[in-house]
Structures are given as C-alpha cells and as structure tokens.
Write a protein that holds these residues in place. Structure first.
Motif, PDB file in Angstrom:
ATOM      1  N   UNK A  40       8.180  42.519  42.399  1.00  0.00           N
ATOM      2  CA  UNK A  40       8.027  43.536  41.347  1.00  0.00           C
ATOM      3  C   UNK A  40       8.017  44.934  41.953  1.00  0.00           C
ATOM      4  N   UNK A  41       7.324  45.117  43.052  1.00  0.00           N
ATOM      5  CA  UNK A  41       7.274  46.433  43.702  1.00  0.00           C
ATOM      6  C   UNK A  41       8.647  46.839  44.213  1.00  0.00           C
ATOM      7  N   UNK A  42       9.407  45.875  44.754  1.00  0.00           N
ATOM      8  CA  UNK A  42      10.756  46.178  45.231  1.00  0.00           C
ATOM      9  C   UNK A  42      11.668  46.562  44.068  1.00  0.00           C
ATOM     10  N   UNK A  43      11.549  45.857  42.947  1.00  0.00           N
ATOM     11  CA  UNK A  43      12.360  46.179  41.775  1.00  0.00           C
ATOM     12  C   UNK A  43      11.993  47.537  41.186  1.00  0.00           C
ATOM     13  N   UNK A  44      10.715  47.877  41.195  1.00  0.00           N
ATOM     14  CA  UNK A  44      10.306  49.193  40.700  1.00  0.00           C
ATOM     15  C   UNK A  44      10.832  50.310  41.597  1.00  0.00           C
ATOM     16  N   UNK A  45      10.818  50.077  42.905  1.00  0.00           N
ATOM     17  CA  UNK A  45      11.368  51.076  43.826  1.00  0.00           C
ATOM     18  C   UNK A  45      12.863  51.232  43.609  1.00  0.00           C
ATOM     19  N   UNK A  46      13.564  50.109  43.387  1.00  0.00           N
ATOM     20  CA  UNK A  46      15.002  50.177  43.126  1.00  0.00           C
ATOM     21  C   UNK A  46      15.280  50.893  41.808  1.00  0.00           C
ATOM     22  N   UNK A  47      14.443  50.637  40.796  1.00  0.00           N
ATOM     23  CA  UNK A  47      14.598  51.307  39.503  1.00  0.00           C
ATOM     24  C   UNK A  47      14.439  52.812  39.655  1.00  0.00           C
ATOM     25  N   UNK A  48      13.417  53.234  40.398  1.00  0.00           N
ATOM     26  CA  UNK A  48      13.202  54.668  40.606  1.00  0.00           C
ATOM     27  C   UNK A  48      14.369  55.299  41.348  1.00  0.00           C
ATOM     28  N   UNK A  49      14.916  54.586  42.348  1.00  0.00           N
ATOM     29  CA  UNK A  49      16.063  55.113  43.085  1.00  0.00           C
ATOM     30  C   UNK A  49      17.281  55.226  42.176  1.00  0.00           C
ATOM     31  N   UNK A  50      17.485  54.230  41.309  1.00  0.00           N
ATOM     32  CA  UNK A  50      18.620  54.279  40.385  1.00  0.00           C
ATOM     33  C   UNK A  50      18.461  55.399  39.365  1.00  0.00           C
ATOM     34  N   UNK A  51      17.250  55.595  38.862  1.00  0.00           N
ATOM     35  CA  UNK A  51      17.013  56.693  37.919  1.00  0.00           C
ATOM     36  C   UNK A  51      17.292  58.045  38.575  1.00  0.00           C
ATOM     37  N   UNK A  52      16.869  58.186  39.828  1.00  0.00           N
ATOM     38  CA  UNK A  52      17.092  59.437  40.546  1.00  0.00           C
ATOM     39  C   UNK A  52      18.586  59.677  40.770  1.00  0.00           C
ATOM     40  N   UNK A  53      19.315  58.642  41.205  1.00  0.00           N
ATOM     41  CA  UNK A  53      20.752  58.824  41.435  1.00  0.00           C
ATOM     42  C   UNK A  53      21.492  59.059  40.126  1.00  0.00           C
ATOM     43  N   UNK A  54      21.033  58.423  39.031  1.00  0.00           N
ATOM     44  CA  UNK A  54      21.643  58.644  37.728  1.00  0.00           C
ATOM     45  C   UNK A  54      21.456  60.084  37.287  1.00  0.00           C
ATOM     46  N   UNK A  55      20.254  60.617  37.504  1.00  0.00           N
ATOM     47  CA  UNK A  55      19.981  62.008  37.148  1.00  0.00           C
ATOM     48  C   UNK A  55      20.856  62.961  37.973  1.00  0.00           C
ATOM     49  N   UNK A  56      21.011  62.657  39.262  1.00  0.00           N
ATOM     50  CA  UNK A  56      21.850  63.494  40.120  1.00  0.00           C
ATOM     51  C   UNK A  56      23.319  63.439  39.690  1.00  0.00           C
ATOM     52  N   UNK A  57      23.787  62.243  39.300  1.00  0.00           N
ATOM     53  CA  UNK A  57      25.171  62.119  38.835  1.00  0.00           C
ATOM     54  C   UNK A  57      25.395  62.896  37.542  1.00  0.00           C
TER      55      UNK A  57
END
Length: 116
Positions: A40-57
């Motif tokens: 769960x912690x790994x998936x939450x970290x991946x989610x946060x990274x994806x949200x950040x990259x989505x915002x940057x895109x």
C-alpha cells in the motif's frame, strides 16, 4: 496405531500445542499484513509520483499552447492556421456566436468542423 492416535489426542488437548498453533497462525497473519502495508505504501508513493508528473505535463502542454498562440499571433499575416481557428480547435474561444455578427444561417456553429 493405537498409540499414535492416543498421542495425537493428548497433543490436541494440550494447551501448549494449541497455543503454539495459534501463535504460528498469528505470526503468519502479521507477516501477511505487514507485506500488504508495504504494498500500500509503495502504491501511494507511485500515485503521488504519477500525480506530480501529470501536473507537470499539464503545465508543459499549457505552456506549449500559449507559445503556439503567441507564434500564430505574431505571424498573423502569413500563418497557415489563423489564431482564431487555433483557439476554436483547442476550445478556448466561444463558438456559440460569430464574433463579427455575420451568420450564414445554416445552423452550424463556426468552428464545429475539424480542419486537417
């Protein structure tokens, strides 16, 4: 054979054996729960990274669109696609009514067609 059955019955009725079995089951469930927590912690970290990259895109695409508009406006006399059509394509222009008041009366909103 009878001795084995008697030994198994005695072991099953012994509190030590039952407690050992329960402790091992508790340990197995705890290990599984810990693994799930790590997942769960790994998936939450991946989610946060994806949200950040989505915002940057999204920001990059916004910057590119603004640059495209600026270039179309600067080259308005010789641009292949005028700024108004670019804005209509990207949905940044109100296409409900023509800007100059002229209407062809065909019932179609300007900019409702795609130009390729």
């Amino acid at each position: 054979m009878e001795r084995a059955i008697t030994a198994v019955n005695r072991a099953a009725s012994s509190n030590t054996v039952v407690n050992l079995f329960l402790l091992s089951v508790f340990g197995a469930l705890s290990a599984r729960s810990l693994k799930h927590q790590w997942d769960i912690e790994a998936l939450e970290a991946e989610k946060n990274a994806l949200l950040k990259s989505n915002k940057e895109m999204r920001k990059t695409m916004w910057d590119w669109k603004q640059q495209l508009y600026a270039e179309a406006e600067a080259l308005s006399s010789r641009a292949l696609v005028p700024l108004s059509k670019l804005k209509a394509i990207y949905g940044d222009q109100d296409t409900a009514a023509p800007a100059d008041g002229n209407s062809k009366g065909d019932g179609k909103a300007p900019g409702s067609r795609f130009i390729i």
